[in-house]
Design an enzyme around this catalytic site. Structure first.
Site, PDB file in Angstrom:
ATOM      1  N   VAL A  16       0.840  -1.210   0.000  1.00  0.00           N
ATOM      2  CA  VAL A  16       0.000   0.000   0.000  1.00  0.00           C
ATOM      3  C   VAL A  16       0.872   1.256   0.000  1.00  0.00           C
ATOM      4  O   VAL A  16       0.600   2.222  -0.716  1.00  0.00           O
ATOM      5  CB  VAL A  16      -0.968  -0.007   1.215  1.00  0.00           C
ATOM      6  CG1 VAL A  16      -1.778   1.276   1.274  1.00  0.00           C
ATOM      7  CG2 VAL A  16      -1.898  -1.221   1.150  1.00  0.00           C
ATOM      8  N   SER A  42      13.948  -1.563   7.220  1.00  0.00           N
ATOM      9  CA  SER A  42      14.090  -0.785   5.987  1.00  0.00           C
ATOM     10  C   SER A  42      15.053   0.389   6.126  1.00  0.00           C
ATOM     11  O   SER A  42      15.213   1.167   5.172  1.00  0.00           O
ATOM     12  CB  SER A  42      12.729  -0.247   5.549  1.00  0.00           C
ATOM     13  OG  SER A  42      11.876  -1.309   5.275  1.00  0.00           O
ATOM     14  N   ARG A 101     -11.232   1.375  12.846  1.00  0.00           N
ATOM     15  CA  ARG A 101     -12.394   1.498  11.941  1.00  0.00           C
ATOM     16  C   ARG A 101     -13.738   1.509  12.654  1.00  0.00           C
ATOM     17  O   ARG A 101     -14.647   2.232  12.265  1.00  0.00           O
ATOM     18  CB  ARG A 101     -12.381   0.356  10.917  1.00  0.00           C
ATOM     19  CG  ARG A 101     -11.305   0.510   9.873  1.00  0.00           C
ATOM     20  CD  ARG A 101     -11.374  -0.634   8.889  1.00  0.00           C
ATOM     21  NE  ARG A 101     -10.202  -0.668   8.036  1.00  0.00           N
ATOM     22  CZ  ARG A 101      -9.679  -1.783   7.543  1.00  0.00           C
ATOM     23  NH1 ARG A 101     -10.232  -2.953   7.829  1.00  0.00           N
ATOM     24  NH2 ARG A 101      -8.625  -1.741   6.774  1.00  0.00           N
ATOM     25  N   CYS A 130     -10.571  -3.217   2.333  1.00  0.00           N
ATOM     26  CA  CYS A 130     -10.572  -3.114   0.860  1.00  0.00           C
ATOM     27  C   CYS A 130     -11.817  -3.720   0.200  1.00  0.00           C
ATOM     28  O   CYS A 130     -12.424  -3.104  -0.682  1.00  0.00           O
ATOM     29  CB  CYS A 130      -9.309  -3.751   0.299  1.00  0.00           C
ATOM     30  SG  CYS A 130      -8.951  -5.383   0.949  1.00  0.00           S
ATOM     31  N   GLN A 157     -10.333 -13.021  -3.372  1.00  0.00           N
ATOM     32  CA  GLN A 157      -9.352 -11.999  -3.003  1.00  0.00           C
ATOM     33  C   GLN A 157      -7.921 -12.383  -3.388  1.00  0.00           C
ATOM     34  O   GLN A 157      -7.461 -13.488  -3.122  1.00  0.00           O
ATOM     35  CB  GLN A 157      -9.455 -11.718  -1.491  1.00  0.00           C
ATOM     36  CG  GLN A 157     -10.845 -11.215  -1.139  1.00  0.00           C
ATOM     37  CD  GLN A 157     -11.012 -10.763   0.301  1.00  0.00           C
ATOM     38  OE1 GLN A 157     -12.071 -10.986   0.873  1.00  0.00           O
ATOM     39  NE2 GLN A 157     -10.008 -10.124   0.873  1.00  0.00           N
ATOM     40  N   GLY A 161      -3.567  -8.693  -1.357  1.00  0.00           N
ATOM     41  CA  GLY A 161      -4.341  -8.222  -0.218  1.00  0.00           C
ATOM     42  C   GLY A 161      -3.646  -8.544   1.095  1.00  0.00           C
ATOM     43  O   GLY A 161      -3.911  -7.928   2.128  1.00  0.00           O
ATOM     44  N   GLU A 210     -12.629 -12.789  10.403  1.00  0.00           N
ATOM     45  CA  GLU A 210     -12.687 -11.342  10.666  1.00  0.00           C
ATOM     46  C   GLU A 210     -12.952 -10.540   9.394  1.00  0.00           C
ATOM     47  O   GLU A 210     -13.661  -9.539   9.419  1.00  0.00           O
ATOM     48  CB  GLU A 210     -11.392 -10.879  11.344  1.00  0.00           C
ATOM     49  CG  GLU A 210     -11.328 -11.320  12.793  1.00  0.00           C
ATOM     50  CD  GLU A 210     -10.086 -10.830  13.520  1.00  0.00           C
ATOM     51  OE1 GLU A 210      -9.248 -10.139  12.899  1.00  0.00           O
ATOM     52  OE2 GLU A 210      -9.967 -11.156  14.717  1.00  0.00           O
ATOM     53  N   LYS A 214     -15.802  -7.762   8.840  1.00  0.00           N
ATOM     54  CA  LYS A 214     -15.482  -6.372   8.457  1.00  0.00           C
ATOM     55  C   LYS A 214     -16.457  -5.906   7.384  1.00  0.00           C
ATOM     56  O   LYS A 214     -16.960  -4.785   7.428  1.00  0.00           O
ATOM     57  CB  LYS A 214     -14.049  -6.281   7.920  1.00  0.00           C
ATOM     58  CG  LYS A 214     -12.987  -6.341   9.010  1.00  0.00           C
ATOM     59  CD  LYS A 214     -11.600  -6.393   8.384  1.00  0.00           C
ATOM     60  CE  LYS A 214     -10.559  -6.692   9.460  1.00  0.00           C
ATOM     61  NZ  LYS A 214      -9.226  -6.913   8.883  1.00  0.00           N
ATOM     62  N   ARG A 236      -9.515 -16.489  -0.546  1.00  0.00           N
ATOM     63  CA  ARG A 236      -8.250 -16.053  -1.153  1.00  0.00           C
ATOM     64  C   ARG A 236      -8.025 -16.868  -2.427  1.00  0.00           C
ATOM     65  O   ARG A 236      -8.151 -18.101  -2.406  1.00  0.00           O
ATOM     66  CB  ARG A 236      -7.147 -16.324  -0.122  1.00  0.00           C
ATOM     67  CG  ARG A 236      -5.837 -15.716  -0.383  1.00  0.00           C
ATOM     68  CD  ARG A 236      -5.776 -14.253  -0.238  1.00  0.00           C
ATOM     69  NE  ARG A 236      -5.640 -13.738   1.108  1.00  0.00           N
ATOM     70  CZ  ARG A 236      -5.725 -12.441   1.390  1.00  0.00           C
ATOM     71  NH1 ARG A 236      -5.973 -11.538   0.457  1.00  0.00           N
ATOM     72  NH2 ARG A 236      -5.585 -12.026   2.631  1.00  0.00           N
ATOM     73  N   HIS A 243      -9.197  -7.569  -6.302  1.00  0.00           N
ATOM     74  CA  HIS A 243     -10.183  -8.479  -5.718  1.00  0.00           C
ATOM     75  C   HIS A 243     -11.445  -8.505  -6.591  1.00  0.00           C
ATOM     76  O   HIS A 243     -11.777  -7.513  -7.246  1.00  0.00           O
ATOM     77  CB  HIS A 243     -10.617  -7.993  -4.332  1.00  0.00           C
ATOM     78  CG  HIS A 243      -9.570  -8.114  -3.263  1.00  0.00           C
ATOM     79  ND1 HIS A 243      -8.366  -8.739  -3.434  1.00  0.00           N
ATOM     80  CD2 HIS A 243      -9.579  -7.680  -1.971  1.00  0.00           C
ATOM     81  CE1 HIS A 243      -7.680  -8.682  -2.293  1.00  0.00           C
ATOM     82  NE2 HIS A 243      -8.382  -8.048  -1.399  1.00  0.00           N
TER      83      HIS A 243
HETATM   84  N1  LIG Z   1      -2.557  -4.927   0.659  1.00  0.00           N
HETATM   85  C1  LIG Z   1      -3.809  -4.520   0.565  1.00  0.00           C
HETATM   86  O1  LIG Z   1      -4.483  -4.762  -0.455  1.00  0.00           O
HETATM   87  C2  LIG Z   1      -4.449  -3.724   1.664  1.00  0.00           C
HETATM   88  C3  LIG Z   1      -5.717  -3.182   1.421  1.00  0.00           C
HETATM   89  C4  LIG Z   1      -6.333  -2.440   2.427  1.00  0.00           C
HETATM   90  C5  LIG Z   1      -5.691  -2.253   3.623  1.00  0.00           C
HETATM   91  N2  LIG Z   1      -4.471  -2.790   3.832  1.00  0.00           N
HETATM   92  C6  LIG Z   1      -3.839  -2.553   5.121  1.00  0.00           C
HETATM   93  O2  LIG Z   1      -2.721  -1.689   4.922  1.00  0.00           O
HETATM   94  C7  LIG Z   1      -1.688  -2.045   5.834  1.00  0.00           C
HETATM   95  C8  LIG Z   1      -0.423  -2.369   5.063  1.00  0.00           C
HETATM   96  O3  LIG Z   1      -0.674  -3.432   4.178  1.00  0.00           O
HETATM   97  P1  LIG Z   1       0.356  -3.861   3.046  1.00  0.00           P
HETATM   98  O4  LIG Z   1      -0.364  -4.833   2.218  1.00  0.00           O
HETATM   99  O5  LIG Z   1       0.976  -2.662   2.422  1.00  0.00           O
HETATM  100  O6  LIG Z   1       1.458  -4.646   3.912  1.00  0.00           O
HETATM  101  P2  LIG Z   1       3.000  -4.928   3.572  1.00  0.00           P
HETATM  102  O7  LIG Z   1       3.225  -4.974   2.110  1.00  0.00           O
HETATM  103  O8  LIG Z   1       3.354  -6.094   4.385  1.00  0.00           O
HETATM  104  O9  LIG Z   1       3.745  -3.635   4.155  1.00  0.00           O
HETATM  105  C9  LIG Z   1       3.773  -3.350   5.539  1.00  0.00           C
HETATM  106  C10 LIG Z   1       4.487  -2.037   5.771  1.00  0.00           C
HETATM  107  O10 LIG Z   1       4.447  -1.753   7.163  1.00  0.00           O
HETATM  108  C11 LIG Z   1       5.770  -1.580   7.652  1.00  0.00           C
HETATM  109  N3  LIG Z   1       5.869  -2.060   9.027  1.00  0.00           N
HETATM  110  C12 LIG Z   1       5.599  -3.306   9.473  1.00  0.00           C
HETATM  111  N4  LIG Z   1       5.830  -3.371  10.799  1.00  0.00           N
HETATM  112  C13 LIG Z   1       6.225  -2.151  11.188  1.00  0.00           C
HETATM  113  C14 LIG Z   1       6.614  -1.574  12.420  1.00  0.00           C
HETATM  114  N5  LIG Z   1       6.619  -2.292  13.557  1.00  0.00           N
HETATM  115  N6  LIG Z   1       6.984  -0.292  12.463  1.00  0.00           N
HETATM  116  C15 LIG Z   1       6.993   0.443  11.314  1.00  0.00           C
HETATM  117  N7  LIG Z   1       6.648  -0.031  10.113  1.00  0.00           N
HETATM  118  C16 LIG Z   1       6.265  -1.315  10.050  1.00  0.00           C
HETATM  119  C17 LIG Z   1       6.637  -2.373   6.715  1.00  0.00           C
HETATM  120  O11 LIG Z   1       7.955  -1.909   6.796  1.00  0.00           O
HETATM  121  P3  LIG Z   1       9.227  -2.875   6.476  1.00  0.00           P
HETATM  122  O12 LIG Z   1       9.297  -2.963   4.980  1.00  0.00           O
HETATM  123  O13 LIG Z   1      10.348  -2.109   7.067  1.00  0.00           O
HETATM  124  O14 LIG Z   1       8.936  -4.184   7.114  1.00  0.00           O
HETATM  125  C18 LIG Z   1       5.956  -2.063   5.378  1.00  0.00           C
HETATM  126  O15 LIG Z   1       6.326  -0.778   4.946  1.00  0.00           O
HETATM  127  C19 LIG Z   1      -2.229  -3.220   6.664  1.00  0.00           C
HETATM  128  O16 LIG Z   1      -2.813  -2.702   7.839  1.00  0.00           O
HETATM  129  C20 LIG Z   1      -3.283  -3.808   5.772  1.00  0.00           C
HETATM  130  O17 LIG Z   1      -4.287  -4.485   6.495  1.00  0.00           O
HETATM  131  C21 LIG Z   1      -3.823  -3.512   2.869  1.00  0.00           C
END
Ligand SMILES: NC(=O)c1ccc[n+]([C@@H]2O[C@H](COP(=O)([O-])OP(=O)(O)OC[C@H]3O[C@@H](n4cnc5c(N)ncnc54)[C@H](OP(=O)(O)O)[C@@H]3O)[C@@H](O)[C@H]2O)c1
EC number: 1.2.1.11
Length: 343
Positions: A16, A42, A101, A130, A157, A161, A210, A214, A236, A243
């Site tokens: 994201v 990172s 939320r 989402c 999905q 996601g 969950e 949601k 999934r 999705h």
């Molecule tokens: N993917 C989707 O389609 C989607 C849709 C809606 C909502 N979301 C929500 O958006 C959020 C991120 O999802 P994503 O899919 O982008 O996940 P992701 O690809 O796993 O990325 C997670 C991000 O969070 C960072 N992070 C993890 N732990 C952390 C910590 N303790 N302190 C600071 N940064 C941290 C990671 O940094 P590092 O790279 O340094 O680990 C990375 O930048 C989640 O809450 C998810 O539920 C996702």
């Protein structure tokens, strides 16, 4: 001169976060300063924004100083830890996680559906789940004309996601299987390549996971209606991005499919994709990278005279997360609900 804002992306290296960065650039968001925050893992990485390399910083309390808008996408636990800190330092947090939320004081906003809710924020605005965002875009325009009584949703999905690592995992599994090797599942609970399974979010006492609840609870909050009956089955599937959802709607009175088609062809954030002769309807591959939710196969439910069936696909990283968050930020600016920094 128009105002510009100091923005931080928390979770900038994720699926994201990467999309947020692209959207801030492509939508020419008025940025005075951009901070990229992630975990210690990172530290030292750089990401490109408008041709410049920006250093990714590990998140700390000081990182939220002199920030107007935090776009958070680093998981619920991280948002719970840092959102309050950012708000105390004067920022407005638009949070992609599920952490806030359903909090009664946190607006849950889809700008095309309930933009007015944003005005009541107390520092945090939540971006819905989402699958919920995608569904509300298609259902709200119909619900406004004739109230929907019941929604039955089945979702398909994509791997993304579950984040950037899940997307990589399904690619590796696909290569491994094609080479005759055993697929390894580390990010998702089971191999997803050439497979599918019920959504991997935790199961609740109701027997629903969950993710399914949601869709139920968030849709009711966004529509401002606790009466709508909603049920969902979330699955999934081995799709990389975007999705899909099969939606069955029951209205008080019959809803003519042609009328629904006409309404959805004008609905904001929706693109009607229907070529009945060619059997061409929304597909995740065509929804990927697009802002709109693709909707089609609108038809009368033959099992219920007040029922309507439809099918939709939407890029859940984009409209289901990053784009919706950026649109909320744009809405806050437009309605003067943010403090500006630089004149
Ligand atoms: N993917 C989707 O389609 C989607 C849709 C809606 C909502 N979301 C929500 O958006 C959020 C991120 O999802 P994503 O899919 O982008 O996940 P992701 O690809 O796993 O990325 C997670 C991000 O969070 C960072 N992070 C993890 N732990 C952390 C910590 N303790 N302190 C600071 N940064 C941290 C990671 O940094 P590092 O790279 O340094 O680990 C990375 O930048 C989640 O809450 C998810 O539920 C996702």
């Amino acid at each position: 001169m128009s105002k510009s804002y100091r923005v931080a992306i928390l979770g900038a290296t994720g699926a994201v976060g990467t999309e947020l960065l692209e959207l801030l650039e492509s939508r020419n968001f008025p940025i005075a300063n951009l901070k990229l925050l992630a975990s210690e893992r990172s530290a030292g990485k750089t990401l490109k924004f408008k041709g410049e390399n920006i250093l990714v910083e590990p998140v700390t309390e000081q990182a939220f100083e002199n920030v107007d808008i935090v776009l958070a996408s680093a998981g619920g636990g991280t948002s719970k830890t840092w959102a309050g800190v950012a708000v105390a330092k004067g920022a407005v947090v638009i949070d992609n996680s599920s952490a806030f939320r359903m909090h009664p004081e946190v607006p849950l906003v889809v700008p095309e559906v309930n933009p007015q809710a944003a005005a009541s924020h107390k520092g945090i605005i939540a971006n819905p789940n989402c699958t919920t965002i995608l569904m509300t875009l298609a259902v709200w325009p119909l619900h406004k004309i004739k109230p929907v009584k019941r929604i039955v949703a089945a979702t398909y999905q994509s791997a993304s996601g579950a984040g950037a690592k899940a997307m990589e995992e399904v690619k590796t599994q696909t290569r491994d299987i094609l080479q005759g090797k055993q697929p390894v599942a580390e990010v998702l609970p089971y191999p997803l390549a050439f497979n599918l399974f019920p959504h991997n979010s935790p199961l609740t006492d109701l027997g629903y996971c969950e993710e399914e609840l949601k869709m139920v609870n968030e849709t009711r909050k966004i529509f401002g209606s606790q009466e709508i009956r909603i049920t969902a089955t979330c699955v999934r599937v081995p799709v990389l991005r975007a999705h899909s959802e099969a939606i069955n709607l029951e209205f008080e009175t019959p809803f003519n499919p042609d009328e629904a088609r006409a309404i959805l062809s004008q609905a904001p954030g929706v693109k009607l994709v229907e070529d009945w002769q060619a059997n061409h309807f929304p597909m995740p591959i065509e929804a990927s990278g697009r802002d709109e939710v693709l909707v089609g196969r609108i038809r009368q439910d033959i099992s219920h005279h007040c029922g309507l069936e439809l099918w939709l696909c939407g890029d859940q990283i984009r409209k289901g997360a990053a784009l919706n968050a950026v649109q909320i930020a744009e809405l806050l600016i437009e309605k003067n609900l943010l403090q500006s920094t630089t004149a």
